[in-house]
Design a protein around this motif. Sequence first.
Motif, PDB file in Angstrom:
ATOM      1  N   ASN A  35       0.825  -1.200   0.000  1.00 46.44           N
ATOM      2  CA  ASN A  35       0.000   0.000   0.000  1.00 46.44           C
ATOM      3  C   ASN A  35       0.861   1.253   0.000  1.00 46.44           C
ATOM      4  N   GLY A  36       2.075   1.128  -0.526  1.00 46.46           N
ATOM      5  CA  GLY A  36       2.972   2.268  -0.556  1.00 46.46           C
ATOM      6  C   GLY A  36       3.642   2.501   0.784  1.00 46.46           C
ATOM      7  N   TYR A  37       4.448   3.535   0.835  1.00 48.19           N
ATOM      8  CA  TYR A  37       5.187   3.870   2.049  1.00 48.19           C
ATOM      9  C   TYR A  37       4.637   5.169   2.629  1.00 48.19           C
ATOM     10  N   PRO A  38       4.414   5.248   3.938  1.00 49.77           N
ATOM     11  CA  PRO A  38       4.842   4.302   4.988  1.00 49.77           C
ATOM     12  C   PRO A  38       3.811   3.259   5.393  1.00 49.77           C
ATOM     13  N   PRO A  97      11.117   5.622   1.720  1.00 44.88           N
ATOM     14  CA  PRO A  97      10.515   4.999   0.529  1.00 44.88           C
ATOM     15  C   PRO A  97      11.483   4.096  -0.234  1.00 44.88           C
ATOM     16  N   TYR A  98      12.764   4.410  -0.168  1.00 43.40           N
ATOM     17  CA  TYR A  98      13.776   3.597  -0.845  1.00 43.40           C
ATOM     18  C   TYR A  98      14.583   2.754   0.144  1.00 43.40           C
ATOM     19  N   GLN A  99      14.179   2.759   1.395  1.00 43.00           N
ATOM     20  CA  GLN A  99      14.862   2.002   2.453  1.00 43.00           C
ATOM     21  C   GLN A  99      16.371   2.262   2.440  1.00 43.00           C
ATOM     22  N   ASN A 100      16.714   3.548   2.369  1.00 44.27           N
ATOM     23  CA  ASN A 100      18.125   3.930   2.311  1.00 44.27           C
ATOM     24  C   ASN A 100      18.499   4.997   3.343  1.00 44.27           C
ATOM     25  N   GLU A 101      17.586   5.258   4.295  1.00 40.89           N
ATOM     26  CA  GLU A 101      17.862   6.231   5.353  1.00 40.89           C
ATOM     27  C   GLU A 101      18.115   5.477   6.657  1.00 40.89           C
ATOM     28  N   ALA A 117      10.396 -10.557  -3.254  1.00 40.96           N
ATOM     29  CA  ALA A 117      10.362 -10.627  -4.716  1.00 40.96           C
ATOM     30  C   ALA A 117       9.277 -11.555  -5.248  1.00 40.96           C
ATOM     31  N   ASN A 118       8.836 -12.539  -4.455  1.00 46.01           N
ATOM     32  CA  ASN A 118       7.883 -13.521  -4.970  1.00 46.01           C
ATOM     33  C   ASN A 118       6.518 -12.925  -5.262  1.00 46.01           C
ATOM     34  N   ALA A 119       6.195 -11.775  -4.671  1.00 45.50           N
ATOM     35  CA  ALA A 119       4.845 -11.236  -4.829  1.00 45.50           C
ATOM     36  C   ALA A 119       4.660 -10.295  -6.034  1.00 45.50           C
ATOM     37  N   PRO A 120       5.376  -9.192  -6.229  1.00 45.99           N
ATOM     38  CA  PRO A 120       6.384  -8.585  -5.359  1.00 45.99           C
ATOM     39  C   PRO A 120       5.774  -7.590  -4.364  1.00 45.99           C
ATOM     40  N   ASP A 121       6.442  -7.467  -3.208  1.00 42.94           N
ATOM     41  CA  ASP A 121       6.025  -6.563  -2.145  1.00 42.94           C
ATOM     42  C   ASP A 121       7.236  -5.686  -1.806  1.00 42.94           C
ATOM     43  N   LYS A 122       7.146  -4.399  -2.080  1.00 47.42           N
ATOM     44  CA  LYS A 122       8.279  -3.500  -1.850  1.00 47.42           C
ATOM     45  C   LYS A 122       8.501  -3.189  -0.376  1.00 47.42           C
ATOM     46  N   TYR A 123       7.455  -3.357   0.460  1.00 47.16           N
ATOM     47  CA  TYR A 123       7.560  -2.934   1.855  1.00 47.16           C
ATOM     48  C   TYR A 123       7.066  -4.025   2.803  1.00 47.16           C
ATOM     49  N   PRO A 124       7.738  -5.181   2.827  1.00 49.21           N
ATOM     50  CA  PRO A 124       7.285  -6.273   3.708  1.00 49.21           C
ATOM     51  C   PRO A 124       7.548  -5.963   5.176  1.00 49.21           C
ATOM     52  N   PHE A 125       6.617  -6.329   6.026  1.00 47.34           N
ATOM     53  CA  PHE A 125       6.755  -6.098   7.462  1.00 47.34           C
ATOM     54  C   PHE A 125       7.749  -7.079   8.077  1.00 47.34           C
ATOM     55  N   ALA A 126       8.419  -6.609   9.122  1.00 50.08           N
ATOM     56  CA  ALA A 126       9.396  -7.442   9.806  1.00 50.08           C
ATOM     57  C   ALA A 126       8.732  -8.498  10.690  1.00 50.08           C
ATOM     58  N   TYR A 127       7.551  -8.175  11.230  1.00 50.57           N
ATOM     59  CA  TYR A 127       6.893  -9.072  12.180  1.00 50.57           C
ATOM     60  C   TYR A 127       5.408  -9.199  11.845  1.00 50.57           C
ATOM     61  N   PRO A 128       4.763 -10.258  12.369  1.00 48.64           N
ATOM     62  CA  PRO A 128       3.332 -10.444  12.080  1.00 48.64           C
ATOM     63  C   PRO A 128       2.495  -9.252  12.526  1.00 48.64           C
ATOM     64  N   LEU A 129       1.366  -9.099  11.870  1.00 50.16           N
ATOM     65  CA  LEU A 129       0.454  -7.990  12.129  1.00 50.16           C
ATOM     66  C   LEU A 129      -0.655  -8.430  13.078  1.00 50.16           C
ATOM     67  N   THR A 130      -0.953  -7.567  14.045  1.00 50.02           N
ATOM     68  CA  THR A 130      -2.099  -7.737  14.929  1.00 50.02           C
ATOM     69  C   THR A 130      -3.014  -6.542  14.746  1.00 50.02           C
ATOM     70  N   PHE A 131      -4.314  -6.810  14.626  1.00 47.63           N
ATOM     71  CA  PHE A 131      -5.285  -5.763  14.331  1.00 47.63           C
ATOM     72  C   PHE A 131      -6.129  -5.481  15.570  1.00 47.63           C
ATOM     73  N   ILE A 132      -6.082  -4.235  16.032  1.00 46.81           N
ATOM     74  CA  ILE A 132      -6.807  -3.806  17.231  1.00 46.81           C
ATOM     75  C   ILE A 132      -8.011  -2.986  16.777  1.00 46.81           C
ATOM     76  N   GLU A 133      -9.197  -3.476  17.079  1.00 46.24           N
ATOM     77  CA  GLU A 133     -10.429  -2.794  16.678  1.00 46.24           C
ATOM     78  C   GLU A 133     -10.925  -1.939  17.847  1.00 46.24           C
ATOM     79  N   ILE A 134     -11.085  -0.634  17.599  1.00 43.37           N
ATOM     80  CA  ILE A 134     -11.493   0.295  18.648  1.00 43.37           C
ATOM     81  C   ILE A 134     -12.776   1.005  18.219  1.00 43.37           C
ATOM     82  N   PRO A 135     -13.936   0.620  18.793  1.00 40.21           N
ATOM     83  CA  PRO A 135     -15.176   1.353  18.528  1.00 40.21           C
ATOM     84  C   PRO A 135     -15.342   2.489  19.530  1.00 40.21           C
ATOM     85  N   ILE A 136     -15.562   3.693  19.045  1.00 43.67           N
ATOM     86  CA  ILE A 136     -15.735   4.828  19.940  1.00 43.67           C
ATOM     87  C   ILE A 136     -16.450   5.939  19.194  1.00 43.67           C
ATOM     88  N   ALA A 137     -17.313   6.649  19.899  1.00 44.67           N
ATOM     89  CA  ALA A 137     -18.020   7.819  19.364  1.00 44.67           C
ATOM     90  C   ALA A 137     -18.779   7.486  18.088  1.00 44.67           C
TER      91      ALA A 137
END
Length: 411
Positions: free
Chosen positions: A226-229, A247-251, A263-283
């Motif tokens: 989904n682009g950077y970041p 964006p170029y992972q050079n900083e 490269a198999n996908a390709p995905d330019k910005y793969p995450f280092a660790y698994p994702l956890t999704f926190i759902e917050i209902p409010i207002a």
Amino acid sequence: MPKKHIIILAILTILCLYTVYLTNFAFATPDPNRVLTVNPGESIQAAINNATDGDTILVKAGTYYESVVVNKSVSVVGESPSVTVIDGKGTAQYIFHVVASNVFIGNFTLKDTNPNPNTYSYAIGVVNVVNVTAKNLIITDVVIGIDLKSSNFTKVIGNQIKECKSWALRLHGKSCNNTVVGNTFENNPTAIIFADSLSKFSKVYHNNFINNTNDVVSWAVNYFDNGYPSGGNYWSNHAAQDLKHGPYQNETGSDGILDEPYANAPDKYPFAYPLTFIEIPIAGEHFQVIASTNSTLNSYELNPQTKSLRLSLSGEEGTVGACRITVPKKLLSCDQPNQWNITSSDKQLNYLSLEDEGNTYFHFTFSQANRIVVEIKGTNIITEFTSMLALIVWFGIICTVYMLISKFWKR
């Protein structure tokens, strides 16, 4: 009645009507759509047969044994995915077969279709339609988890699809412009297959791909980040360092995104660790906070008084924990980037902060322990301003206006 009293009543009437308009308590157009409830022992298919377009089929907790054809534009919603189960008993060709557009299916466990791979049995089949959503489902022990054939603008969101016999998600027959976000694909022979060159232009991001033999097989142009970041996906078989950002992972400095693309996908910005999704209902709104961490996320607390989000984490004592977290700006924000305050057990943490139009992205490290509390404190937070509170405020305003007008007319 004296003229001044008529004027006062007119003003109060206008204010009252305005209050009703703001709080949506009255004069709203009645919702013509119905909610049809299905209890254990009753038929989901019968409820759909009795429904009209726009209706919702609410399926109460229990186990159901049937194959369901969805041929109307309805929502079929389980009470909870862990306790609302549709079981194919090892013989069903499908559990849901969708042949209508504008359908929502969510909050179920779907399992155990015909196990013979040659039958191509599936939990959900979507055929020659548009705008179907499959959300918050647990799908297991089927040949194909979700099968999209000649269907466009489908949304596959927030599902757990695991231990399928062939494919967790198959797109074929010119299935285009679909969205696959927030899912976990685990222990499948193939997680996602785009089975022909005409099934293209779909977006696949913010998913976990864990221990699949093949993560993606694609014969077409599709997009895996989904682009950077914002980032791409987590791939358990992709090993690389996280020493850079940008964006170029050079900083210099880590950002929770691996420095080498997948490269198999390709995905330019793969995450280092698994994702956890926190759902917050409010207002009256629904927000999603995304955490990518090598720690275990045990719980969270959003505190409007301190304008902070607290995360309870745990990990192996003495090791270094790392966390990348995405926070919607409408939920929690700062006027200036340097106003954020992030602490771990009251110890100040150094962090990298990035942002786009809708979100702020943080990356920080900390010393792990059996229990760590990380607090992210901003300067602005959404508040729960309820309709009842709105009425109280407006009632106070009306009374004040009444007293002022009465005092004026007595002069």
